[in-house]
Design an enzyme around this catalytic site. Structure first.
Site, PDB file in Angstrom:
ATOM      1  N   HIS A  39     151.228  -8.152   5.746  1.00 18.36           N
ATOM      2  CA  HIS A  39     151.219  -7.738   7.154  1.00 18.36           C
ATOM      3  C   HIS A  39     151.435  -8.952   8.026  1.00 18.36           C
ATOM      4  O   HIS A  39     150.917 -10.033   7.754  1.00 18.36           O
ATOM      5  CB  HIS A  39     149.901  -7.039   7.531  1.00 18.36           C
ATOM      6  CG  HIS A  39     148.664  -7.765   7.129  1.00 18.36           C
ATOM      7  ND1 HIS A  39     148.204  -7.779   5.835  1.00 18.36           N
ATOM      8  CD2 HIS A  39     147.782  -8.508   7.839  1.00 18.36           C
ATOM      9  CE1 HIS A  39     147.096  -8.496   5.766  1.00 18.36           C
ATOM     10  NE2 HIS A  39     146.819  -8.965   6.974  1.00 18.36           N
TER      11      HIS A  39
ATOM     12  N   GLN B 265     143.170 -13.932   4.280  1.00 22.93           N
ATOM     13  CA  GLN B 265     143.770 -12.606   4.066  1.00 22.93           C
ATOM     14  C   GLN B 265     142.710 -11.653   3.534  1.00 22.93           C
ATOM     15  O   GLN B 265     142.084 -11.921   2.500  1.00 22.93           O
ATOM     16  CB  GLN B 265     144.939 -12.694   3.070  1.00 22.93           C
ATOM     17  CG  GLN B 265     145.638 -11.339   2.884  1.00 22.93           C
ATOM     18  CD  GLN B 265     146.823 -11.395   1.932  1.00 22.93           C
ATOM     19  OE1 GLN B 265     147.119 -12.446   1.335  1.00 22.93           O
ATOM     20  NE2 GLN B 265     147.497 -10.270   1.778  1.00 22.93           N
TER      21      GLN B 265
ATOM     22  N   ASP C 103     145.933  -3.431  15.692  1.00 20.22           N
ATOM     23  CA  ASP C 103     144.815  -3.902  14.877  1.00 20.22           C
ATOM     24  C   ASP C 103     143.529  -3.244  15.389  1.00 20.22           C
ATOM     25  O   ASP C 103     143.308  -3.129  16.593  1.00 20.22           O
ATOM     26  CB  ASP C 103     144.705  -5.431  14.967  1.00 20.22           C
ATOM     27  CG  ASP C 103     143.841  -6.014  13.864  1.00 20.22           C
ATOM     28  OD1 ASP C 103     144.380  -6.730  12.998  1.00 20.22           O
ATOM     29  OD2 ASP C 103     142.622  -5.747  13.858  1.00 20.22           O
TER      30      ASP C 103
ATOM     31  N   ASN D 105     148.674 -14.254   7.121  1.00 23.38           N
ATOM     32  CA  ASN D 105     147.649 -14.886   6.299  1.00 23.38           C
ATOM     33  C   ASN D 105     147.926 -14.555   4.837  1.00 23.38           C
ATOM     34  O   ASN D 105     148.161 -13.387   4.498  1.00 23.38           O
ATOM     35  CB  ASN D 105     146.260 -14.383   6.707  1.00 23.38           C
ATOM     36  CG  ASN D 105     145.885 -14.814   8.109  1.00 23.38           C
ATOM     37  OD1 ASN D 105     146.154 -15.953   8.511  1.00 23.38           O
ATOM     38  ND2 ASN D 105     145.284 -13.922   8.885  1.00 23.38           N
TER      39      ASN D 105
ATOM     40  N   HIS E  53     150.774 -10.316  11.761  1.00 32.60           N
ATOM     41  CA  HIS E  53     150.080 -10.117  13.032  1.00 32.60           C
ATOM     42  C   HIS E  53     151.028 -10.488  14.173  1.00 32.60           C
ATOM     43  O   HIS E  53     151.749 -11.480  14.093  1.00 32.60           O
ATOM     44  CB  HIS E  53     148.863 -11.047  13.137  1.00 32.60           C
ATOM     45  CG  HIS E  53     147.793 -10.814  12.113  1.00 32.60           C
ATOM     46  ND1 HIS E  53     146.611 -10.163  12.403  1.00 32.60           N
ATOM     47  CD2 HIS E  53     147.714 -11.156  10.804  1.00 32.60           C
ATOM     48  CE1 HIS E  53     145.842 -10.134  11.320  1.00 32.60           C
ATOM     49  NE2 HIS E  53     146.488 -10.730  10.336  1.00 32.60           N
TER      50      HIS E  53
HETATM   51  P1  5GP Z   1     144.102 -10.335   7.524  1.00 28.53           P
HETATM   52  O1  5GP Z   1     142.723 -10.880   7.763  1.00 28.53           O
HETATM   53  O2  5GP Z   1     144.242  -9.779   6.127  1.00 28.53           O
HETATM   54  O3  5GP Z   1     145.209 -11.266   7.883  1.00 28.53           O
HETATM   55  O4  5GP Z   1     144.286  -9.132   8.548  1.00 28.53           O
HETATM   56  C1  5GP Z   1     143.811  -7.853   8.307  1.00 28.53           C
HETATM   57  C2  5GP Z   1     143.702  -7.180   9.633  1.00 28.53           C
HETATM   58  O5  5GP Z   1     143.568  -5.797   9.432  1.00 28.53           O
HETATM   59  C3  5GP Z   1     142.475  -7.619  10.451  1.00 28.53           C
HETATM   60  O6  5GP Z   1     142.900  -8.198  11.680  1.00 28.53           O
HETATM   61  C4  5GP Z   1     141.693  -6.327  10.645  1.00 28.53           C
HETATM   62  O7  5GP Z   1     141.099  -6.236  11.918  1.00 28.53           O
HETATM   63  C5  5GP Z   1     142.736  -5.268  10.416  1.00 28.53           C
HETATM   64  N1  5GP Z   1     142.215  -4.005   9.899  1.00 28.53           N
HETATM   65  C6  5GP Z   1     141.307  -3.856   8.903  1.00 28.53           C
HETATM   66  N2  5GP Z   1     141.076  -2.558   8.665  1.00 28.53           N
HETATM   67  C7  5GP Z   1     141.872  -1.871   9.550  1.00 28.53           C
HETATM   68  C8  5GP Z   1     142.065  -0.464   9.780  1.00 28.53           C
HETATM   69  O8  5GP Z   1     141.496   0.402   9.140  1.00 28.53           O
HETATM   70  N3  5GP Z   1     142.944  -0.146  10.756  1.00 28.53           N
HETATM   71  C9  5GP Z   1     143.613  -1.089  11.504  1.00 28.53           C
HETATM   72  N4  5GP Z   1     144.449  -0.630  12.438  1.00 28.53           N
HETATM   73  N5  5GP Z   1     143.457  -2.407  11.291  1.00 28.53           N
HETATM   74  C10 5GP Z   1     142.594  -2.791  10.326  1.00 28.53           C
END
Ligand code: 5GP
Ligand code: ZN
Length: 113
Positions: free
Chosen positions: A99, A93, A31, A86, A101
């Site tokens: 995805h 999300q 991440d 999420n 985590h």
């Molecule tokens: P969500 O909030 O949708 O459950 O998780 C999305 C995750 O993607 C977040 O933890 C965020 O830090 C990560 N993320 C967002 N943009 C990028 C990116 O460009 N590269 C990587 N490796 N992670 C990302």
């Protein structure tokens, strides 16, 4: 692949990511904003918007299996780790590509925020 999807572009190699594991169905990468010493995202190679949009049990199973492998390979089998998916706005999300985590390396509070 969805041309506009961030994680599809990472899967395609168009956006760089620190890949830690992969197989024919999914990839695991760090991440960009880690919330724990180990914070990896496991995503299916095929675009699926969310867990609730998923229809392929084998694919979802492959994501969960690779998540556990990432935690084991990083040395957290004994100490423990957490997986989180999420789904939707209330869960926070932010990327509409399924995805999982994988978080480890510090005590993780429960209940989550
Ligand atoms: P969500 O909030 O949708 O459950 O998780 C999305 C995750 O993607 C977040 O933890 C965020 O830090 C990560 N993320 C967002 N943009 C990028 C990116 O460009 N590269 C990587 N490796 N992670 C990302
Ligand atoms: Zn996608």
């Amino acid at each position: 692949m969805s041309e506009t999807c961030l994680f599809c572009r990472i899967v395609a190699g168009e956006i760089p990511a620190q890949i830690v594991a992969q197989n024919d169905q999914c990839i695991a990468f760090r991440d960009v904003a880690p919330q724990a010493p180990l914070h990896v995202l496991v995503v299916p190679r095929a675009h699926v918007a969310s867990l609730s949009a998923g229809e392929d049990a084998a694919m979802i199973g492959a994501v969960a299996m690779l998540a556990a492998q990432v935690a084991r390979d990083a040395g957290y089998a004994e100490r423990g780790f957490r997986t989180v998916v999420n789904d939707g706005p209330d869960a926070g999300q932010t990327v509409s590509h399924l995805h999982m985590h994988v978080l480890a390396g510090r005590p993780l509070a429960w209940p989550p925020g």
